[in-house]
Design a protein around this motif. Structure first.
Motif, PDB file in Angstrom:
ATOM      1  N   LEU A 182       0.728   3.754  -3.145  1.00 29.97           N
ATOM      2  CA  LEU A 182       0.279   5.130  -2.878  1.00 29.97           C
ATOM      3  C   LEU A 182       1.202   6.157  -3.522  1.00 29.97           C
ATOM      4  CD1 LEU A 182      -1.037   5.187   0.784  1.00 29.97           C
ATOM      5  CD2 LEU A 182      -2.291   5.709  -1.295  1.00 29.97           C
ATOM      6  N   ILE A 217      -4.262   8.043  -3.944  1.00 31.77           N
ATOM      7  CA  ILE A 217      -5.571   7.791  -3.354  1.00 31.77           C
ATOM      8  C   ILE A 217      -5.583   6.384  -2.772  1.00 31.77           C
ATOM      9  CG2 ILE A 217      -8.058   7.689  -3.776  1.00 31.77           C
ATOM     10  CD1 ILE A 217      -7.574   9.205  -6.362  1.00 31.77           C
ATOM     11  N   GLY A 218      -6.110   6.250  -1.564  1.00 34.57           N
ATOM     12  CA  GLY A 218      -6.239   4.912  -1.002  1.00 34.57           C
ATOM     13  C   GLY A 218      -6.092   4.916   0.500  1.00 34.57           C
ATOM     14  N   SER A 219      -6.431   3.791   1.115  1.00 32.42           N
ATOM     15  CA  SER A 219      -6.325   3.728   2.559  1.00 32.42           C
ATOM     16  C   SER A 219      -5.888   2.341   2.982  1.00 32.42           C
ATOM     17  CB  SER A 219      -7.666   4.064   3.215  1.00 32.42           C
ATOM     18  OG  SER A 219      -8.472   2.901   3.223  1.00 32.42           O
ATOM     19  N   ILE A 220      -5.278   2.276   4.157  1.00 28.74           N
ATOM     20  CA  ILE A 220      -4.763   1.006   4.661  1.00 28.74           C
ATOM     21  C   ILE A 220      -5.912   0.108   5.110  1.00 28.74           C
ATOM     22  CG2 ILE A 220      -4.454   1.745   7.059  1.00 28.74           C
ATOM     23  CD1 ILE A 220      -1.868  -0.229   5.060  1.00 28.74           C
ATOM     24  N   THR A 243      -7.229   1.293  -3.461  1.00 26.51           N
ATOM     25  CA  THR A 243      -6.084   2.185  -3.671  1.00 26.51           C
ATOM     26  C   THR A 243      -5.844   2.344  -5.165  1.00 26.51           C
ATOM     27  OG1 THR A 243      -5.084   1.580  -1.580  1.00 26.51           O
ATOM     28  CG2 THR A 243      -3.629   2.480  -3.239  1.00 26.51           C
ATOM     29  N   SER A 244      -5.666   3.612  -5.574  1.00 25.23           N
ATOM     30  CA  SER A 244      -5.499   3.882  -7.001  1.00 25.23           C
ATOM     31  C   SER A 244      -4.130   3.437  -7.481  1.00 25.23           C
ATOM     32  CB  SER A 244      -5.667   5.375  -7.262  1.00 25.23           C
ATOM     33  OG  SER A 244      -5.056   5.717  -8.474  1.00 25.23           O
ATOM     34  N   VAL A 283      -4.422  -4.829  -2.316  1.00 23.31           N
ATOM     35  CA  VAL A 283      -4.351  -3.365  -2.329  1.00 23.31           C
ATOM     36  C   VAL A 283      -5.373  -2.800  -3.320  1.00 23.31           C
ATOM     37  CG1 VAL A 283      -2.880  -1.377  -2.815  1.00 23.31           C
ATOM     38  CG2 VAL A 283      -1.936  -3.385  -1.672  1.00 23.31           C
ATOM     39  N   THR A 339       0.837  -1.206   0.000  1.00 27.03           N
ATOM     40  CA  THR A 339       0.000   0.000   0.000  1.00 27.03           C
ATOM     41  C   THR A 339       0.870   1.254   0.000  1.00 27.03           C
ATOM     42  OG1 THR A 339      -1.656  -1.221   1.240  1.00 27.03           O
ATOM     43  CG2 THR A 339      -1.919   1.155   1.158  1.00 27.03           C
ATOM     44  N   TRP A 342      -1.423   2.717   9.503  1.00 27.29           N
ATOM     45  CA  TRP A 342      -2.430   3.769   9.531  1.00 27.29           C
ATOM     46  C   TRP A 342      -1.883   5.005  10.240  1.00 27.29           C
ATOM     47  CZ3 TRP A 342      -4.977   5.874  13.871  1.00 27.29           C
ATOM     48  CH2 TRP A 342      -5.994   6.779  13.540  1.00 27.29           C
ATOM     49  N   TYR A 360       1.340  10.580   0.245  1.00 26.81           N
ATOM     50  CA  TYR A 360       0.174  10.861  -0.602  1.00 26.81           C
ATOM     51  C   TYR A 360       0.518  11.943  -1.627  1.00 26.81           C
ATOM     52  CZ  TYR A 360      -3.215   8.030   1.974  1.00 26.81           C
ATOM     53  OH  TYR A 360      -3.902   6.990   2.513  1.00 26.81           O
ATOM     54  N   THR A 371      -7.037  -1.898   2.298  1.00 23.65           N
ATOM     55  CA  THR A 371      -6.128  -3.013   2.067  1.00 23.65           C
ATOM     56  C   THR A 371      -6.458  -4.191   2.978  1.00 23.65           C
ATOM     57  OG1 THR A 371      -4.398  -1.509   1.352  1.00 23.65           O
ATOM     58  CG2 THR A 371      -3.706  -3.677   2.124  1.00 23.65           C
TER      59      THR A 371
END
Lengths: 346, 507
Positions: free
Chosen positions: A84, A291-294, A285-286, A280, A80, A205, A218, A297
Motif C-alpha cells: 500500500l 489503492i487496495g484493501s485487506i 491492491t495496486s 495481495v 498489504t 482492517w 494510503y 488480500t
C-alpha cells in the motif's frame, strides 16, 4: 446575489440530476471494486465441487483449506501494508524461518520455554524494523533492501540451529498449530491457525481503515511528495509498515513452529514471499501503492489455497498444478485490470 | 476571405449517453490564430481529440480539410490529415536527442541502420527557421521548457502540418519564453499556418487571437472577430452570465498594518534563494511576483521547511520560530498551497473527505489514533458547502474532479487548520474562470478574517486584482516592492520593470 437566483436555478437542477447519476455510477463502481475477486473465488469453489464429485464442500475439506490458507494470509496481511505504501517485502519467508528457529531454540530452555512465542514475534518485528529503517532513513529502494535481507536473514536462520532441524515435541502452546476452536460442540470447529489469521485480518482492517496511521499509509502510497508536504512523517510510516510485515512474518513463523513442532533454517518458508505477494495482487491492491484493501488480500489468499486444494482433489499432477496456478493468477489480474478500466486516476 | 482550411460542421460526441459536444461548427482559415476558450469541461479537449483521431465523432457531423471531407481515425490520423497537436504536457522523450524526437515514429534508415547523420541534417533547416539556439544532437533532457516547446513545433512543421493546435502552451514558460513563443506563433501565421490556440489566459488571447471561439457545456456559444475581443465579452460568454467584479477585494488594505504576522529574515538556500526578507501583516494579501526561476517557490519552500535553509530565520507574531519540516510549519499555523497540486498536493486516489481532513486527522482523533469519522464528514460537508465544491459527494476520489474543484479541496485541507499565515503558490493555475473568481473571494474573506496571505502568481492581472502590495523577486533576491497609493494603483509595468531589472533604465 438575489438577481441571479432565477438564472442559476435551471443549471443547478441539471447539475443535481447529473450528480445523482454520478452517485449511482460511483456506488456501482464501489460495489464492483469491493466485491473484487470474490466472484472468482466462488466460481473456483463451485467448479472444484462439481469436478471432484462433491468432495470440496465438506466440513473436513473446508477445514483443511482454511488451515492451509492461514500462514499465507498472515504474511499477505503484512505484505498489504507494505505494498500500500508502494513498497515490497521480499524477506518475509526468511524472517518467518528465522523467527521459527529463534522460537524453537528458546522453547527448549526449561525456564524460558514459555517465552518462545513472544521471542518469535520480537525476532520478526526486529528484522522488519531494520528493513524499514534502511528504506526510510537511508532512502534505499525497498526491492534491494529486502532482497538483501531475504538472503542475509536466511543465513541467520540456518546459523540459529547450527544448520540442523530443531525439534521440540513438547513445545508450549502447541494447540495453536494443531488444535481447533470449537464453536458448536461436535458440529462446528475452526482451526486455531485460521482464527489467528482472521484476527490478523481484522486488526489490519482496523488499523488501515479506522486510524490516523491507516490514512497516512494510503497517503504515502498515493503520493509520497504530497504526503511529506502535508506534514506526514513519511519515515515513521515506512518503518511502521515494514515493522508490521516483519511482525506478521514472525507470527507466521510461530504458527509453523507450533504446527510442525520443528523448524529447519534452510527449508522453512522458502519462496513464501511469492505466495504472499500473489495474494495481495489477486486482492486488487495496486503495485504502485495507495489503492487496495485487506479484505481483497484475504480473498486472494483463499483463492491460492482453494486452487492448491482443489487441483489435488481432482487429481491434477503436481507439475500441471504449477502451470494452472500461474495462468489463473495472470488471468485473474488481467480480468481485474479490464474491470477497473475507466475508473481511478484521471 | 479565402476558403477555410478546416471546417467542422455539426460535430457531436456522446460518452455513455452524455453529450460532451453538441453540434459544434468550427471554421478556421489558413494564416489565422484562432483562440479556443471555455471553462474546464466545456468540450475543448474533446474537440481536440476528435481532430487528433483519438475520438471518433458521432455520425452526422462533417469535417472538411481544404474543402475535402475527411475521416480522422487512429492516433496517426490527425497527422496524416495535416493536423498537429502540442499538448500541455509535452510528449517528448527526454532521453533522446532533438533530431530523434522530431523523427520519432518516422526514423530514417539506410540498409536497416538508423541514419543519425541524415536525420540531424534533415531537421537543421527547420530549427534555423524557428530560430532555435540548440543543436539537433542535443539531448531533450538538457533543454528548457521553452526550448522543448520549440522542438514540438519543429516536429509539427517537419510533418508538414497545416493546422497546429496548441493547448495552454505557456503554462510552464517564463514571461520571456512566452514572448518568444508568441513571436514564433505570429511568424508561423505569416507563413500561412492555421493555429488553434487554447488558453485560459485573457492577456494571451488578447495579444494573439485573430478570432476567438468560446465553448460552454459542449456548445459553441460564440465566435468573436478581432475588434470584438474584449475580456468582459469573453468572460460573459464563458460563464454565461455577467461577471461584474471578477477580482474581488473588499477587505480593507490598511486593516492589519502594524501587526506583522510572518516575518522571514534573510532566507537563503545557497542556490536559488539568496538572502530574502519579507513581512506579511494580519489581514493583508501580499503578492510575490517575479519571472519563472526567480526563486519564489523556493523561498516558500524555505519558509515552510520543505527544503533546508543555509541561513535565515522566521518570526511568527513577533516571536522567533524554528521550522524544519512542513509538519512543524502546519503546527505553527503556516499553511502552503503548492503550485503543483497533482504531484505535490492531492492524493488523487483518496476520497475528497480524506484529502480535506488529512492535516487535522491526528488533532480530531479519538484516543489519539482512532479516526473520528463523524467529525471528518462534518468538516468535509462544511468545506463542500462553504467553498461550493462540485462533486457527487465527499466520498469520490479527488482525481475525478475538475481542476478548480481539486484546488478547492486542497485549499479546504489548509483551511481546516485555521492557519495564521497562508502561502498560495499559483492558486488559480489550470482553474476555470468560474472557480477562479470563487477562489478570489475565498482569499478576500480570509483576509477580512485577519489571515496573513502571501500569493505567488505569474498572472499579473491576478496579482494586481487581489493584492494589497507586491514584493518582486529577481534571480534569488528581493528586487523591490510595489505599493498601492491613494492615487497610484499597482501596475503591471512597475512589477515587470522590477522583475526583469528594467527599473534602472527608467530612472
Amino acid at each position: 446575489m438575489p438577481s441571479n437566483g432565477a438564472a442559476e436555478a435551471k443549471p443547478a437542477s441539471t447539475t443535481t440530476n447529473g450528480a445523482a447519476a454520478e452517485t449511482r455510477r460511483q456506488r456501482m463502481r464501489m460495489l464492483i471494486s469491493a466485491l473484487g475477486m470474490l466472484p472468482v473465488l466462488l466460481i473456483l469453489c463451485i467448479g472444484f465441487h462439481v469436478l471432484s464429485e462433491g468432495r470440496f464442500f465438506t466440513g473436513q475439506n473446508l477445514g483443511i483449506v482454511l488451515q492451509q490458507a492461514a500462514v499465507n494470509t498472515v504474511l499477505a496481511a503484512g505484505m498489504t501494508f507494505v505494498i500500500l505504501t508502494g513498497g515490497i517485502d521480499l524477506s518475509v519467508g526468511s524472517i518467518l524461518a528465522a523467527s521459527a528457529m529463534a522460537g524453537l531454540t528458546l522453547s527448549k530452555l526449561p525456564e524460558l520455554g514459555m517465552l518462545w512465542l513472544p521471542a518469535a514475534l520480537l525476532t520478526g518485528l526486529g528484522f522488519g524494523v531494520v528493513n524499514g529503517a534502511l528504506i526510510a532513513l537511508l532512502r534505499l529502494p525497498p526491492f534491494i533492501v529486502t532482497l538483501g535481507s531475504l538472503t542475509a536473514v536466511r543465513g541467520l536462520a540456518r546459523l540459529l540451529g547450527a544448520d540442523t532441524t530443531v525439534f521440540n515435541p513438547s513445545i508450549p502452546y502447541a494447540f495453536i498449530g494443531n488444535g481447533s476452536l470449537t464453536l458448536v460442540p461436535g458440529a462446528l470447529s475452526i482451526p486455531w491457525l485460521s482464527v489467528i489469521a482472521l484476527l490478523v485480518i481484522l486488526v489490519s482492517w482496523l488499523v488501515l481503515r479506522r486510524t490516523v496511521l491507516g490514512v497516512h499509509i494510503y497517503a504515502v502510497g498515493g503520493n509520497e511528495s504530497a504526503a511529506r508536504l502535508a506534514g506526514i512523517k513519511v519515515w515513521a510510516v515506512l518503518i511502521f509498515v515494514y515493522g508490521v510485515s516483519g511482525l506478521f512474518a514472525g507470527l507466521g513463523g510461530a504458527m509453523q513452529a507450533a504446527r510442525l513442532y520443528a523448524a529447519n533454517g534452510l527449508q522453512l518458508g522458502q519462496s513464501y514471499e511469492l505466495d504472499a505477494i500473489t495474494a495481495v495482487i489477486l486482492g486488487g491492491t495496486s503495485f504502485v501503492g495507495g489503492i487496495g484493501s485487506i479484505w481483497g488480500t484475504l480473498v486472494g489468499a483463499l483463492i491460492i489455497a482453494v486452487l492448491s486444494n482443489g487441483l489435488i482433489l481432482i487429481g491434477v499432477s503436481d507439475i500441471w498444478q504449477y502451470v494452472i496456478k500461474g495462468l489463473v493468477i495472470i488471468g485473474a489480474v488481467a480480468l481485474d485490470r479490464y474491470r477497473l478500466q475507466g475508473s481511478a486516476r484521471t | 476571405m479565402n476558403d477555410p482550411i478546416l471546417e467542422m460542421r455539426g460535430v457531436s460526441k456522446t460518452f455513455f449517453g452524455i453529450k460532451a459536444l453538441r453540434a459544434v461548427d468550427l471554421i478556421v482559415y489558413a494564416g489565422e490564430i484562432h483562440a479556443l476558450m471555455g471553462e474546464n469541461g466545456a468540450g475543448k479537449s474533446t474537440l481536440m481529440k476528435i481532430l487528433s483521431g483519438a475520438y471518433r465523432p458521432d455520425p452526422g457531423g462533417e469535417i472538411r480539410i481544404e474543402g475535402k471531407a475527411v475521416r480522422i481515425e487512429g492516433p496517426l490520423g490527425g497527422r496524416a490529415a495535416g493536423i498537429s497537436i502540442i499538448y500541455q504536457e509535452l510528449s517528448l522523450a527526454p532521453n533522446l536527442t532533438v533530431a530523434e524526437n522530431i523523427y520519432l515514429g518516422r526514423e530514417m534508415s539506410r540498409s536497416g541502420l538508423l541514419a543519425r547523420g541524415a536525420m540531424r541534417e534533415g531537421v537543421g533547416p527547420i530549427l534555423t527557421r524557428l530560430g532555435a539556439d540548440f543543436l539537433p544532437s542535443t539531448l531533450v533532457a538538457h533543454l528548457s521548457m521553452g526550448q522543448r516547446q520549440l522542438v514540438e513545433i519543429a516536429r509539427a512543421l517537419h510533418a508538414r502540418s497545416k493546422i497546429l493546435i496548441m493547448d495552454e502552451p505557456t503554462t510552464s514558460l517564463s514571461a520571456a519564453e512566452s514572448e518568444r513563443l508568441f513571436a514564433l506563433i505570429r511568424q508561423l501565421r505569416a507563413e500561412g499556418l492555421a493555429i488553434i490556440y487554447i488558453s485560459h489566459r485573457m492577456d494571451e488571447v488578447y495579444a494573439l487571437g485573430d478570432r476567438v471561439t468560446v465553448l460552454r457545456d459542449g456548445r459553441l456559444v460564440g465566435s468573436l472577430d478581432k475588434p470584438e475581443i474584449r475580456a468582459d465579452t469573453i468572460v460573459r460568454l464563458m460563464v454565461g452570465r455577467d461577471v461584474s467584479s471578477f477580482y474581488k477585494k473588499d477587505h480593507d488594505p490598511e486593516a492589519g498594518r502594524g501587526h506583522p504576522v510572518l516575518a522571514a529574515i534573510d532566507m537563503a538556500d545557497g542556490q536559488r534563494v539568496k538572502g530574502c526578507s519579507l513581512t506579511v501583516h494580519a489581514g493583508e494579501v501580499v503578492g510575490l511576483a517575479g519571472l519563472i526561476g526567480a526563486g519564489r517557490t523556493e523561498l516558500a519552500h524555505l519558509i515552510i521547511g520543505a527544503s533546508p535553509k543555509t541561513s535565515g530565520r522566521l518570526e511568527l507574531e513577533g516571536r522567533p520560530v524554528e521550522i524544519r519540516t512542513p509538519g512543524e510549519a502546519l503546527e505553527a499555523g503556516i499553511a502552503y498551497l503548492t503550485e503543483d497540486r497533482k504531484a505535490l498536493g492531492l492524493f488523487l486516489d483518496m476520497s475528497c473527505l480524506d484529502n480535506i481532513n488529512l492535516a487535522v486527522l491526528a488533532r480530531d482523533a479519538k484516543l489519539g489514533w482512532v479516526l473520528d469519522r463523524d467529525k471528518a464528514r462534518e468538516r468535509a460537508d462544511r468545506a463542500f458547502a462553504g467553498l461550493s465544491i462540485r462533486a457527487a459527494n465527499a466520498g469520490v476520489p479527488a482525481g475525478g474532479l475538475s481542476g478548480g474543484n481539486q484546488q478547492k479541496v486542497l485549499l479546504s485541507r489548509l483551511l481546516a487548520i485555521a492557519p495564521k499565515v497562508l502561502i498560495l503558490d499559483e492558486p488559480t493555475r489550470g482553474v476555470d474562470v468560474g472557480a477562479k473568481s470563487e477562489i478570489y473571494s475565498i482569499i478576500d474573506n480570509l483576509a477580512k478574517a485577519g489571515t496573513a496571505i502571501l500569493v505567488i502568481s505569474s498572472d499579473l492581472p491576478e496579482i494586481i486584482g487581489i493584492c494589497d502590495r507586491v514584493v518582486v523577486m529577481r534571480a534569488g533576491h528581493i528586487a523591490g516592492e510595489v505599493t498601492r497609493g491613494p492615487n497610484s494603483p499597482l501596475t503591471q509595468e512597475d512589477i515587470m520593470a522590477l522583475a526583469t531589472g528594467m527599473e534602472h533604465l527608467d530612472a
